[in-house]
Design an enzyme around this catalytic site. Sequence first.
Site, PDB file in Angstrom:
ATOM      1  N   GLN A 127       0.811  -1.212   0.000  1.00 51.91           N
ATOM      2  CA  GLN A 127       0.000   0.000   0.000  1.00 51.91           C
ATOM      3  C   GLN A 127       0.842   1.259   0.000  1.00 51.91           C
ATOM      4  O   GLN A 127       0.343   2.365  -0.256  1.00 51.91           O
ATOM      5  CB  GLN A 127      -0.938   0.008   1.208  1.00 51.91           C
ATOM      6  CG  GLN A 127      -0.225   0.158   2.550  1.00 51.91           C
ATOM      7  CD  GLN A 127      -1.142  -0.021   3.732  1.00 51.91           C
ATOM      8  OE1 GLN A 127      -1.546  -1.136   4.035  1.00 51.91           O
ATOM      9  NE2 GLN A 127      -1.475   1.079   4.414  1.00 51.91           N
ATOM     10  N   CYS A 133      -5.093   0.276   3.670  1.00 58.02           N
ATOM     11  CA  CYS A 133      -5.098  -1.133   4.070  1.00 58.02           C
ATOM     12  C   CYS A 133      -6.461  -1.767   3.867  1.00 58.02           C
ATOM     13  O   CYS A 133      -6.577  -2.927   3.460  1.00 58.02           O
ATOM     14  CB  CYS A 133      -4.670  -1.265   5.521  1.00 58.02           C
ATOM     15  SG  CYS A 133      -5.668  -0.282   6.675  1.00 58.02           S
ATOM     16  N   GLU A 158      -7.204  -2.087  -6.003  1.00 61.15           N
ATOM     17  CA  GLU A 158      -7.365  -1.308  -4.782  1.00 61.15           C
ATOM     18  C   GLU A 158      -7.554   0.175  -5.115  1.00 61.15           C
ATOM     19  O   GLU A 158      -8.278   0.888  -4.417  1.00 61.15           O
ATOM     20  CB  GLU A 158      -6.153  -1.467  -3.869  1.00 61.15           C
ATOM     21  CG  GLU A 158      -5.973  -2.848  -3.297  1.00 61.15           C
ATOM     22  CD  GLU A 158      -5.348  -3.843  -4.257  1.00 61.15           C
ATOM     23  OE1 GLU A 158      -5.540  -5.065  -4.066  1.00 61.15           O
ATOM     24  OE2 GLU A 158      -4.665  -3.392  -5.210  1.00 61.15           O
ATOM     25  N   ASP A 179     -16.305  -3.335   4.644  1.00 62.47           N
ATOM     26  CA  ASP A 179     -17.732  -3.441   4.331  1.00 62.47           C
ATOM     27  C   ASP A 179     -18.176  -2.332   3.385  1.00 62.47           C
ATOM     28  O   ASP A 179     -18.999  -2.553   2.494  1.00 62.47           O
ATOM     29  CB  ASP A 179     -18.567  -3.401   5.615  1.00 62.47           C
ATOM     30  CG  ASP A 179     -18.560  -4.746   6.350  1.00 62.47           C
ATOM     31  OD1 ASP A 179     -17.799  -5.640   5.942  1.00 62.47           O
ATOM     32  OD2 ASP A 179     -19.319  -4.887   7.335  1.00 62.47           O
ATOM     33  N   GLU A 194      -6.515  -5.234 -11.408  1.00 62.30           N
ATOM     34  CA  GLU A 194      -5.337  -4.440 -11.057  1.00 62.30           C
ATOM     35  C   GLU A 194      -4.651  -3.928 -12.318  1.00 62.30           C
ATOM     36  O   GLU A 194      -4.185  -2.782 -12.373  1.00 62.30           O
ATOM     37  CB  GLU A 194      -4.364  -5.319 -10.264  1.00 62.30           C
ATOM     38  CG  GLU A 194      -3.237  -4.564  -9.596  1.00 62.30           C
ATOM     39  CD  GLU A 194      -3.587  -4.179  -8.183  1.00 62.30           C
ATOM     40  OE1 GLU A 194      -3.588  -2.972  -7.896  1.00 62.30           O
ATOM     41  OE2 GLU A 194      -3.875  -5.067  -7.370  1.00 62.30           O
ATOM     42  N   ASP A 223     -21.063 -10.539   7.653  1.00 62.02           N
ATOM     43  CA  ASP A 223     -20.235 -10.239   8.814  1.00 62.02           C
ATOM     44  C   ASP A 223     -20.146 -11.480   9.697  1.00 62.02           C
ATOM     45  O   ASP A 223     -21.155 -12.119   9.982  1.00 62.02           O
ATOM     46  CB  ASP A 223     -20.834  -9.091   9.624  1.00 62.02           C
ATOM     47  CG  ASP A 223     -20.702  -7.743   8.925  1.00 62.02           C
ATOM     48  OD1 ASP A 223     -19.763  -7.585   8.128  1.00 62.02           O
ATOM     49  OD2 ASP A 223     -21.536  -6.854   9.176  1.00 62.02           O
ATOM     50  N   ASP A 247      -5.758  -4.321  15.855  1.00 62.40           N
ATOM     51  CA  ASP A 247      -4.970  -3.268  16.486  1.00 62.40           C
ATOM     52  C   ASP A 247      -3.514  -3.520  16.098  1.00 62.40           C
ATOM     53  O   ASP A 247      -2.877  -4.430  16.616  1.00 62.40           O
ATOM     54  CB  ASP A 247      -5.156  -3.321  18.004  1.00 62.40           C
ATOM     55  CG  ASP A 247      -4.224  -2.370  18.748  1.00 62.40           C
ATOM     56  OD1 ASP A 247      -3.590  -1.515  18.094  1.00 62.40           O
ATOM     57  OD2 ASP A 247      -4.129  -2.475  19.983  1.00 62.40           O
ATOM     58  N   HIS A 250       1.375  -1.097  17.476  1.00 57.63           N
ATOM     59  CA  HIS A 250       2.430  -1.254  18.467  1.00 57.63           C
ATOM     60  C   HIS A 250       3.818  -1.394  17.847  1.00 57.63           C
ATOM     61  O   HIS A 250       3.967  -1.857  16.715  1.00 57.63           O
ATOM     62  CB  HIS A 250       2.121  -2.466  19.347  1.00 57.63           C
ATOM     63  CG  HIS A 250       0.787  -2.364  20.008  1.00 57.63           C
ATOM     64  ND1 HIS A 250       0.595  -1.676  21.188  1.00 57.63           N
ATOM     65  CD2 HIS A 250      -0.441  -2.821  19.637  1.00 57.63           C
ATOM     66  CE1 HIS A 250      -0.687  -1.712  21.520  1.00 57.63           C
ATOM     67  NE2 HIS A 250      -1.333  -2.413  20.600  1.00 57.63           N
ATOM     68  N   ASP A 272      -7.312  -0.600  14.002  1.00 60.32           N
ATOM     69  CA  ASP A 272      -6.841   0.463  13.109  1.00 60.32           C
ATOM     70  C   ASP A 272      -6.222  -0.032  11.802  1.00 60.32           C
ATOM     71  O   ASP A 272      -5.677   0.759  11.038  1.00 60.32           O
ATOM     72  CB  ASP A 272      -5.832   1.361  13.840  1.00 60.32           C
ATOM     73  CG  ASP A 272      -4.595   0.594  14.337  1.00 60.32           C
ATOM     74  OD1 ASP A 272      -4.415  -0.584  13.955  1.00 60.32           O
ATOM     75  OD2 ASP A 272      -3.811   1.182  15.108  1.00 60.32           O
ATOM     76  N   HIS A 273      -6.315  -1.339  11.512  1.00 61.90           N
ATOM     77  CA  HIS A 273      -5.635  -1.860  10.320  1.00 61.90           C
ATOM     78  C   HIS A 273      -6.424  -3.010   9.710  1.00 61.90           C
ATOM     79  O   HIS A 273      -6.858  -3.919  10.424  1.00 61.90           O
ATOM     80  CB  HIS A 273      -4.228  -2.325  10.708  1.00 61.90           C
ATOM     81  CG  HIS A 273      -3.362  -2.738   9.562  1.00 61.90           C
ATOM     82  ND1 HIS A 273      -3.224  -1.996   8.412  1.00 61.90           N
ATOM     83  CD2 HIS A 273      -2.580  -3.840   9.387  1.00 61.90           C
ATOM     84  CE1 HIS A 273      -2.390  -2.608   7.586  1.00 61.90           C
ATOM     85  NE2 HIS A 273      -1.993  -3.732   8.156  1.00 61.90           N
ATOM     86  N   ASN A 293      -0.555  -9.337   4.958  1.00 59.90           N
ATOM     87  CA  ASN A 293      -0.508  -7.896   5.143  1.00 59.90           C
ATOM     88  C   ASN A 293      -0.306  -7.215   3.789  1.00 59.90           C
ATOM     89  O   ASN A 293      -0.135  -7.889   2.761  1.00 59.90           O
ATOM     90  CB  ASN A 293       0.626  -7.525   6.111  1.00 59.90           C
ATOM     91  CG  ASN A 293       0.388  -6.216   6.822  1.00 59.90           C
ATOM     92  OD1 ASN A 293      -0.518  -5.456   6.475  1.00 59.90           O
ATOM     93  ND2 ASN A 293       1.202  -5.925   7.826  1.00 59.90           N
TER      94      ASN A 293
END
Length: 326
Positions: A127, A133, A158, A179, A194, A223, A247, A250, A272-273, A293
């Site tokens: 990304q 993400c 994307e 979603d 792509e 979901d 999350d 960190h 957050d990801h 990832n």
Amino acid sequence: MFRLAAILALVAVSAALRVERNELWSAYKETHNRNYVGQRDIIRREIWESNLDWIERHNIEADRGMHTFWCGENQFTDMTNDEFRAQMNGYQMHNRSSPVQFVATGAKVPTSVDWRTKGYVTPIKNQEQCGSCWAFSTTGSLEGQHFAKAGKLVSLSEQQLVDCSKKEGNKGCQGGLMDNGFKYIIKNKGIDTEESYHYTAKTGKHCKAEEGTVGATMSSFVDVKRGSEEALAEAIATIGPISVAMDAGHMSFQHYRSGIYKEPKCSSIKLDHGVLAVGYGTESAGDFLIVKNSWGTVWGDKGYFMIARNDKNMCGLATQASYPVV
């Protein structure tokens, strides 16, 4: 006077930098295409050295059995953790939006699953410096479901989601939700390949969907039951790769390299990801999920990571999982 104090502070920092790391710093900048000069070079060098010290301490502890994963230098090692979180983690928390929910049925599932070996997963993508993400997680799960139905693995765009799904609530490189990406694809009656709608790592001023070639379609999305690790594992086993959020803010995740990721400070509700769960398994260190990832192959285990499963919903991967129906 202030300027003199700033200069003296920089001189002090420069003197504190370790001479034996000069060549390593030069190699790091060359590897990651950094062109720092002057004061900026000193500041970035200090951040890099501090992170390197943290990595070395963590790995010594891991070698002693204090952790189940190891860390390493990567493209984020010259960034503070605040910078890393602000730049890379673009998932935005939301309320559940699908009228259909996947719940665990108690069905017997395999002890291990890896959809990469079955042709469901495209190569690792990157990304770059864009909080997109969520878009990569969206395309990843649809790529898998399209393969299951059509028998052909197609890499999806994307960039189309970044440019075109603002009406659904996404904000391009400033963040979004899987979603909402699914909603756009349904409304648009498909998403481009792509190849026909290339990734630029920037939020485009205009949507260019009409110029592309549709690579996949979907009719709805589901979901997975919130917080249920059992439901998530069953969904992975019976459906395929699943879009998940976590999350990821960190230091330990910023520099993850290998092993089963466990972070005591991880939240199961503040996510957050966006990433993609592509399998699961068990080894001596415990149960784990296999996750794709979108930070390129330099980060992590060639772009992937393992994270603890059946461990109090580690980092929230079972909190907001979903997948498309084609």
